[in-house]
Design a protein around this motif. Structure first.
Motif, PDB file in Angstrom:
ATOM      1  N   ALA A 225       0.828  -1.210   0.000  1.00  0.00           N
ATOM      2  CA  ALA A 225       0.000   0.000   0.000  1.00  0.00           C
ATOM      3  C   ALA A 225       0.859   1.255   0.000  1.00  0.00           C
ATOM      4  N   SER A 226       2.090   1.149   0.457  1.00  0.00           N
ATOM      5  CA  SER A 226       2.972   2.319   0.505  1.00  0.00           C
ATOM      6  C   SER A 226       4.405   1.833   0.584  1.00  0.00           C
ATOM      7  N   THR A 227       5.319   2.748   0.340  1.00  0.00           N
ATOM      8  CA  THR A 227       6.724   2.377   0.512  1.00  0.00           C
ATOM      9  C   THR A 227       6.992   2.081   1.987  1.00  0.00           C
ATOM     10  N   SER A 228       6.308   2.826   2.863  1.00  0.00           N
ATOM     11  CA  SER A 228       6.495   2.585   4.295  1.00  0.00           C
ATOM     12  C   SER A 228       6.110   1.149   4.632  1.00  0.00           C
ATOM     13  N   GLU A 229       5.020   0.653   4.017  1.00  0.00           N
ATOM     14  CA  GLU A 229       4.638  -0.740   4.279  1.00  0.00           C
ATOM     15  C   GLU A 229       5.704  -1.693   3.727  1.00  0.00           C
ATOM     16  N   ALA A 230       6.256  -1.346   2.560  1.00  0.00           N
ATOM     17  CA  ALA A 230       7.312  -2.187   1.984  1.00  0.00           C
ATOM     18  C   ALA A 230       8.513  -2.256   2.944  1.00  0.00           C
ATOM     19  N   TYR A 231       8.879  -1.115   3.534  1.00  0.00           N
ATOM     20  CA  TYR A 231       9.947  -1.113   4.547  1.00  0.00           C
ATOM     21  C   TYR A 231       9.603  -2.078   5.679  1.00  0.00           C
ATOM     22  N   SER A 232       8.359  -1.981   6.170  1.00  0.00           N
ATOM     23  CA  SER A 232       7.963  -2.826   7.299  1.00  0.00           C
ATOM     24  C   SER A 232       8.122  -4.305   6.949  1.00  0.00           C
TER      25      SER A 232
ATOM     26  N   GLY B 154      19.078  12.501   6.848  1.00  0.00           N
ATOM     27  CA  GLY B 154      18.085  11.726   6.115  1.00  0.00           C
ATOM     28  C   GLY B 154      16.679  12.001   6.597  1.00  0.00           C
ATOM     29  N   TYR B 155      15.755  11.306   5.987  1.00  0.00           N
ATOM     30  CA  TYR B 155      14.325  11.520   6.216  1.00  0.00           C
ATOM     31  C   TYR B 155      13.896  10.917   7.571  1.00  0.00           C
ATOM     32  N   PRO B 156      13.164  11.672   8.409  1.00  0.00           N
ATOM     33  CA  PRO B 156      12.914  11.205   9.778  1.00  0.00           C
ATOM     34  C   PRO B 156      11.864  10.102   9.946  1.00  0.00           C
ATOM     35  N   LEU B 157      11.112   9.786   8.909  1.00  0.00           N
ATOM     36  CA  LEU B 157      10.052   8.787   9.047  1.00  0.00           C
ATOM     37  C   LEU B 157      10.560   7.436   9.559  1.00  0.00           C
ATOM     38  N   PHE B 158      11.806   7.109   9.213  1.00  0.00           N
ATOM     39  CA  PHE B 158      12.291   5.758   9.455  1.00  0.00           C
ATOM     40  C   PHE B 158      12.414   5.406  10.933  1.00  0.00           C
ATOM     41  N   ASP B 159      12.587   6.414  11.791  1.00  0.00           N
ATOM     42  CA  ASP B 159      12.737   6.108  13.217  1.00  0.00           C
ATOM     43  C   ASP B 159      11.496   5.425  13.754  1.00  0.00           C
TER      44      ASP B 159
ATOM     45  N   ILE C 293      19.711   2.516   1.633  1.00  0.00           N
ATOM     46  CA  ILE C 293      20.266   3.568   0.786  1.00  0.00           C
ATOM     47  C   ILE C 293      19.085   4.276   0.116  1.00  0.00           C
ATOM     48  N   VAL C 294      19.061   5.584   0.232  1.00  0.00           N
ATOM     49  CA  VAL C 294      17.940   6.331  -0.353  1.00  0.00           C
ATOM     50  C   VAL C 294      18.503   7.012  -1.603  1.00  0.00           C
ATOM     51  N   HIS C 295      17.907   6.690  -2.772  1.00  0.00           N
ATOM     52  CA  HIS C 295      18.537   6.932  -4.079  1.00  0.00           C
ATOM     53  C   HIS C 295      17.572   7.652  -5.015  1.00  0.00           C
TER      54      HIS C 295
ATOM     55  N   ASN D 133      18.827  10.599  -2.088  1.00  0.00           N
ATOM     56  CA  ASN D 133      18.483  10.756  -0.678  1.00  0.00           C
ATOM     57  C   ASN D 133      17.585  11.985  -0.473  1.00  0.00           C
ATOM     58  N   ASN D 134      16.723  11.879   0.509  1.00  0.00           N
ATOM     59  CA  ASN D 134      15.866  12.986   0.944  1.00  0.00           C
ATOM     60  C   ASN D 134      16.416  13.478   2.275  1.00  0.00           C
ATOM     61  N   PRO D 135      16.823  14.746   2.449  1.00  0.00           N
ATOM     62  CA  PRO D 135      16.664  15.855   1.510  1.00  0.00           C
ATOM     63  C   PRO D 135      17.950  16.277   0.790  1.00  0.00           C
TER      64      PRO D 135
ATOM     65  N   ALA E  39      17.004  -0.458  -0.973  1.00  0.00           N
ATOM     66  CA  ALA E  39      17.132   0.761  -1.787  1.00  0.00           C
ATOM     67  C   ALA E  39      15.771   1.440  -1.922  1.00  0.00           C
ATOM     68  N   ASP E  40      15.711   2.663  -1.423  1.00  0.00           N
ATOM     69  CA  ASP E  40      14.479   3.457  -1.480  1.00  0.00           C
ATOM     70  C   ASP E  40      14.610   4.387  -2.688  1.00  0.00           C
ATOM     71  N   GLU E  41      13.771   4.137  -3.707  1.00  0.00           N
ATOM     72  CA  GLU E  41      13.907   4.905  -4.944  1.00  0.00           C
ATOM     73  C   GLU E  41      12.666   5.751  -5.235  1.00  0.00           C
ATOM     74  N   VAL E  42      12.027   6.251  -4.193  1.00  0.00           N
ATOM     75  CA  VAL E  42      10.792   7.005  -4.452  1.00  0.00           C
ATOM     76  C   VAL E  42      11.040   8.261  -5.302  1.00  0.00           C
ATOM     77  N   PHE E  43      12.280   8.800  -5.245  1.00  0.00           N
ATOM     78  CA  PHE E  43      12.573  10.006  -6.039  1.00  0.00           C
ATOM     79  C   PHE E  43      13.434   9.712  -7.278  1.00  0.00           C
ATOM     80  N   LEU E  44      13.595   8.436  -7.632  1.00  0.00           N
ATOM     81  CA  LEU E  44      14.516   8.066  -8.715  1.00  0.00           C
ATOM     82  C   LEU E  44      14.310   8.868  -9.997  1.00  0.00           C
TER      83      LEU E  44
ATOM     84  N   ILE F  96       3.723   5.121  -6.414  1.00  0.00           N
ATOM     85  CA  ILE F  96       3.196   6.248  -7.187  1.00  0.00           C
ATOM     86  C   ILE F  96       3.010   7.508  -6.349  1.00  0.00           C
ATOM     87  N   SER F  97       3.292   7.389  -5.055  1.00  0.00           N
ATOM     88  CA  SER F  97       3.118   8.546  -4.188  1.00  0.00           C
ATOM     89  C   SER F  97       3.994   9.714  -4.659  1.00  0.00           C
ATOM     90  N   LYS F  98       5.234   9.430  -5.054  1.00  0.00           N
ATOM     91  CA  LYS F  98       6.102  10.474  -5.602  1.00  0.00           C
ATOM     92  C   LYS F  98       6.142  10.380  -7.130  1.00  0.00           C
ATOM     93  N   ILE F  99       6.294   9.174  -7.661  1.00  0.00           N
ATOM     94  CA  ILE F  99       6.496   9.004  -9.107  1.00  0.00           C
ATOM     95  C   ILE F  99       5.375   9.635  -9.930  1.00  0.00           C
TER      96      ILE F  99
HETATM   97  C1  PLP Z   1      12.695   8.900   1.091  1.00  0.00           C
HETATM   98  C2  PLP Z   1      11.268   8.534   1.325  1.00  0.00           C
HETATM   99  N1  PLP Z   1      10.904   7.241   1.367  1.00  0.00           N
HETATM  100  C3  PLP Z   1       9.629   6.872   1.568  1.00  0.00           C
HETATM  101  C4  PLP Z   1       8.635   7.795   1.746  1.00  0.00           C
HETATM  102  C5  PLP Z   1       7.220   7.321   1.973  1.00  0.00           C
HETATM  103  O1  PLP Z   1       6.611   7.008   0.767  1.00  0.00           O
HETATM  104  P1  PLP Z   1       5.132   6.351   0.753  1.00  0.00           P
HETATM  105  O2  PLP Z   1       4.154   7.472   0.617  1.00  0.00           O
HETATM  106  O3  PLP Z   1       5.127   5.463  -0.474  1.00  0.00           O
HETATM  107  O4  PLP Z   1       4.998   5.559   2.006  1.00  0.00           O
HETATM  108  C6  PLP Z   1       8.959   9.159   1.713  1.00  0.00           C
HETATM  109  C7  PLP Z   1       7.916  10.181   1.905  1.00  0.00           C
HETATM  110  O5  PLP Z   1       8.128  11.376   1.848  1.00  0.00           O
HETATM  111  C8  PLP Z   1      10.298   9.537   1.501  1.00  0.00           C
HETATM  112  O6  PLP Z   1      10.672  10.826   1.468  1.00  0.00           O
END
Ligand code: PLP
Length: 384
Positions: A95-102, A121-126, A167-169, A171-173, A199-204, A229-232
């Motif tokens: 459903a989301s990249t976050s779910e894929a991480y989980s 890096g992006y704080p969501l991961f904590d 690796i965020v590829h 990286n954000n930000p 490899a997190d490629e949401v911004f590839l 598709i959230s970013k793409i």
């Molecule tokens: C680097 C990175 N990965 C993952 C996500 C989360 O993406 P999703 O909406 O697919 O869960 C974000 C959201 O901003 C992000 O910046």
């Protein structure tokens, strides 16, 4: 009553409180933290999107833990346009990249196991890590005419509990891509230490130079590549993402079998969205064109305004939706952000949100509407 993994400090910080107050005051806000593409004035093909959600096949329930074949084919076709081959059997929809991480955290880590993660890096991961009982260990990126992975520090951070490297590829930000020589080293480190690459490629797709290579077919170490598709396509509300598995054949098969079981436990994707996936992925073309033109215009505006000052500079950025400003450390970055908000109606993220060292960094969104961006940068320059 509650599990210690949820013992978070849930108090809102001063800046968030000030933002709430500002919003309720009704004053115009120049939001240079904008990250929600659906609120940034981009044009979407509303009739095509709405039509795609009405497929009659949605009335049938055909559970497939990896996701509907037609949707996985659309994801595979997306990679084919990047000149990468990924078999649909090696894809799992989420459903989301976050779910894929989980899913990957659950697959790789016992409670207390460690994963290496880039900083800044992006704080969501904590929170994701806390929820999954995983310990995140930072490896530093350093800036020297562009961002680089501190490979020495990364190697030093590996312990017997380390299960993988995130690796965020790009990286954000910081907006930098992993370089081929860094990828070769990551492969070597991971295969030598029985670790995986995540490899997190949401911004590839948002590269300011030549298109960048995906990790999706990386075969020298077990690799989990995720995007959505959230970013793409700029459609975060649609909740459609994926996880691709690659690497040495035996270990890849084993990982996929286990992931399939995890996915089967949730079956979290709904039918309409999976059936709409080919159209929603196709939407990326017109979205990315608009977004890249916005980002280029905002970067040019930023550089034009910065040309008149020596106080602030911007760090090199190769892709993504953000720029990092280096400012003089005359007060904390939080105090500066508060002053900008309360006195000048500009909201942005102080660097410490992303673990930048010291008080010398601000992060601005390059997808903010051009007029807001122009005015907002002018006001920041007047305050620093
Ligand atoms: C680097 C990175 N990965 C993952 C996500 C989360 O993406 P999703 O909406 O697919 O869960 C974000 C959201 O901003 C992000 O910046």
């Amino acid at each position: 009553m509650f599990a210690s993994r949820t013992d978070w400090n849930l108090k809102t910080n001063r800046l968030t409180e000030a933002l709430e107050q500002h919003k309720s005051s009704g004053r115009r806000l120049l939001d240079l933290s904008a990250s929600n593409p659906t609120e940034c004035g981009f044009k979407y093909d509303a009739p095509a999107i709405m039509r795609s959600l009405c497929a009659p096949a949605s009335l049938q329930y055909q559970p497939d833990p990896k996701g509907l074949k037609s949707a996985r084919q659309a994801v595979s076709a997306y990679y084919a346009e990047h000149n990468e081959r990924i078999a649909i059997d090696d894809l799992i929809l989420t459903a989301s990249t976050s779910e894929a991480y989980s899913f990957v955290f659950r697959l790789l880590c016992n409670p207390g196991d460690e994963l290496l993660i880039p900083t800044p890096g992006y704080p969501l991961f904590d929170f994701l890590a806390d929820v999954n009982d995983v310990k995140l260990v930072r490896y530093p990126l350093f800036y020297d005419h562009g961002w680089h992975i501190d490979m020495h520090a990364l190697k030093q951070a590996i312990t017997p509990s380390t299960q993988g490297i995130i690796i965020v590829h790009p990286n954000n930000p910081t907006g930098h891509f992993a370089k081929p020589e860094e990828i070769a080293q990551l492969n070597q480190i991971c295969s030598a230490n029985k670790m995986a690459i995540i490899a997190d490629e949401v911004f590839l797709d948002f590269s300011f130079g030549a298109p960048q290579k995906s990790f999706v077919a990386n075969a020298d170490a077990l690799t989990f590549t995720m995007s959505g598709i959230s970013k793409i396509s700029g459609l975060p509300q649609m909740k459609f993402a994926w996880l691709a598995v690659s690497g040495p054949e035996n270990i890849k098969r084993e990982a996929l079998a286990r992931l399939e079981m995890i996915a089967d436990t949730y079956l979290s994707l709904n039918a309409p969205i999976q059936l709409a996936a080919p159209v929603l992925l196709q939407q990326r073309k017109q979205f990315q064109e608009q977004l890249m033109s916005r980002v280029r215009a905002n970067l040019a505006e930023l550089d034009a305004q910065l040309a008149g000052t020596r106080q602030i500079s911007r760090l090199l950025v190769e892709g993504g939706w953000y720029a990092v400003l280096r400012i003089p450390a005359t007060r904390t970055d939080e105090e500066l952000a508060l002053e900008l908000l309360e006195k000048l109606d500009v909201y942005l993220h102080p660097g410490h949100y992303y673990d930048f060292p010291g008080d010398r960094y601000l992060v601005v969104s390059l997808i903010a509407p051009e007029r807001d961006f122009h005015e907002g940068i002018g006001r920041i320059l007047s305050a620093v």
